[in-house]
Design an enzyme around this catalytic site. Sequence first.
Site, PDB file in Angstrom:
ATOM      1  N   CYS A  75      28.708 -69.329 -38.388  1.00  0.00           N
ATOM      2  CA  CYS A  75      29.860 -68.441 -38.489  1.00  0.00           C
ATOM      3  C   CYS A  75      31.036 -68.954 -37.660  1.00  0.00           C
ATOM      4  CB  CYS A  75      29.480 -67.034 -38.042  1.00  0.00           C
ATOM      5  SG  CYS A  75      28.839 -66.945 -36.356  1.00  0.00           S
ATOM      6  N   ASP A  76      30.786 -69.847 -36.712  1.00  0.00           N
ATOM      7  CA  ASP A  76      31.841 -70.367 -35.841  1.00  0.00           C
ATOM      8  C   ASP A  76      32.343 -71.747 -36.223  1.00  0.00           C
ATOM      9  OD1 ASP A  76      31.858 -68.155 -34.216  1.00  0.00           O
ATOM     10  OD2 ASP A  76      30.389 -68.957 -32.809  1.00  0.00           O
ATOM     11  N   GLU A  94      24.771 -67.719 -25.905  1.00  0.00           N
ATOM     12  CA  GLU A  94      23.906 -67.096 -26.907  1.00  0.00           C
ATOM     13  C   GLU A  94      22.852 -68.086 -27.410  1.00  0.00           C
ATOM     14  OE1 GLU A  94      23.998 -63.524 -28.258  1.00  0.00           O
ATOM     15  OE2 GLU A  94      24.434 -63.916 -26.169  1.00  0.00           O
ATOM     16  N   PRO A  95      21.569 -67.726 -27.356  1.00  0.00           N
ATOM     17  CA  PRO A  95      20.501 -68.680 -27.684  1.00  0.00           C
ATOM     18  C   PRO A  95      20.413 -69.049 -29.159  1.00  0.00           C
ATOM     19  CG  PRO A  95      19.585 -66.494 -27.314  1.00  0.00           C
ATOM     20  CD  PRO A  95      21.040 -66.420 -26.930  1.00  0.00           C
ATOM     21  N   HIS A  96      20.969 -68.219 -30.058  1.00  0.00           N
ATOM     22  CA  HIS A  96      20.808 -68.510 -31.487  1.00  0.00           C
ATOM     23  C   HIS A  96      21.549 -69.781 -31.892  1.00  0.00           C
ATOM     24  CE1 HIS A  96      24.720 -66.417 -31.602  1.00  0.00           C
ATOM     25  NE2 HIS A  96      24.940 -67.109 -32.701  1.00  0.00           N
ATOM     26  N   GLN A 144      20.268 -72.848 -34.387  1.00  0.00           N
ATOM     27  CA  GLN A 144      21.009 -73.353 -35.538  1.00  0.00           C
ATOM     28  C   GLN A 144      21.153 -74.874 -35.489  1.00  0.00           C
ATOM     29  OE1 GLN A 144      24.452 -70.896 -34.858  1.00  0.00           O
ATOM     30  NE2 GLN A 144      23.940 -69.496 -36.531  1.00  0.00           N
ATOM     31  N   GLY A 173      22.598 -38.508 -35.673  1.00  0.00           N
ATOM     32  CA  GLY A 173      23.754 -38.835 -36.491  1.00  0.00           C
ATOM     33  C   GLY A 173      23.493 -40.109 -37.287  1.00  0.00           C
ATOM     34  N   GLU A 190      27.585 -45.942 -37.941  1.00  0.00           N
ATOM     35  CA  GLU A 190      27.216 -47.370 -37.969  1.00  0.00           C
ATOM     36  C   GLU A 190      26.874 -47.896 -36.580  1.00  0.00           C
ATOM     37  OE1 GLU A 190      29.130 -51.668 -39.368  1.00  0.00           O
ATOM     38  OE2 GLU A 190      30.196 -49.796 -39.743  1.00  0.00           O
TER      39      GLU A 190
END
Length: 421
Positions: free
Chosen positions: A35-36, A102-104, A108, A177, A180
């Site tokens: 995404c980056d 961030e480890p993801h 990737q 509730g 989102e």
Amino acid sequence: MALRDQVALEDDSVPAFLGRLRAIGLSQALVLSTCDRVEIITVAANEDVAETTAETALLALAEKGGVTPAALRAEGYVLRGADAVRHCFAVAASLDSQVIGEPHVLRQVKAGYAAARAAGLVGADLERVMQSAFATAKRVRSETRIAEGPVSVASAAVQVARDLHGDLDGCAALLLGTGEMGELLAEAFQAHGLERLTVRARRRFRAEAVARRLGAHVSTHEALIDDIVAADIVICCTGGREHVLGSDTARQAAKRRRQRPVFIADVAVPGDVEPAVNMVDNAFLYDLNDLEGVAMEGRAHREAEAEAAWRIVREEVGRFQQGRVERAAVPVITLLHARFEDERARALTEAHGDADKATRLLIGRLLHTPSEELRRLAVGPPENLRHAENVTRRLFRLSESGEEMADPGPTEPTEESDTRP
């Protein structure tokens, strides 16, 4: 961003694109599409074709995205040599991400490496770069605290809940509730071990729809207080004009819970929970501003740790570049070993088992050619002889007194080190 979206590759399209890169002449290449970023990491056969190699990669990406090469050149960038290595290491260590640490991102990168290997596009050069990148990322993780601290409202809520309850295994939550943001928090709690989630909403069909998505239960209690008593975590996301949870209800629930603490995350706008609930013993109320404050502290902490992480990256880039320079000497070292071994075998054969004679023969033969070359250089320009003498003294650690020079030992490489001979 629009251009990047056009050239982005889904996971299932990566193998075909790698095949295209191979077909147009790239022998080593890795594609990273997240995404980056959309990047191609490739290896040029030598410096003379580096520009051509980069252009080939760019044209392939433009073709895939259906965009003009000029548009891609205007928004893209090309890094070479140590700059490219530094970039690879920084990406793997999650220092070049929107959310530092961030480890993801490392997952990737490893997935891109695995796809390239499967396509036969990982040669010795790219293998060394990627293994060094993975080692750098591991050092950053183990030697800094860059991955610690929440960076989003959801991760902040998880941290507060874990600070209050410890591990979330065995904990129950109530989603009050169907907003989102409430679902995002519920998913985050589930990802960290939440045992049971109950959904309650004014309209039951909406509660049932959310429960299906989250694998949760729908409340069967008529009274709200019964659901609150059963919950260790309450997520409020109704967003109505009136408070759905007041201080009286919270106080009664606290008594029935025998003073066991409850974490209340009010992410509704306007808020669902009466502010006075924060005054109830063992009721810990956090609204959106509170959670965002925790997340901001986490982001600031990661940014502070980033300098230590960059220092590790610089060290590893220097070490990688030093190794690359040293590998350039491997072919001649191999030839030198082979030559010495041949001469040793000849000397042993001619000496017929006489060790003294064999060693004298070996020394004479090994020194014959260098001695002749030094004599030849002596009748030429003086600077040639001086250079040869300096190299000889350095190779064999010779001093004027005939004593062996001390071994200075390896030096720590730095980015600024001059690696030229």
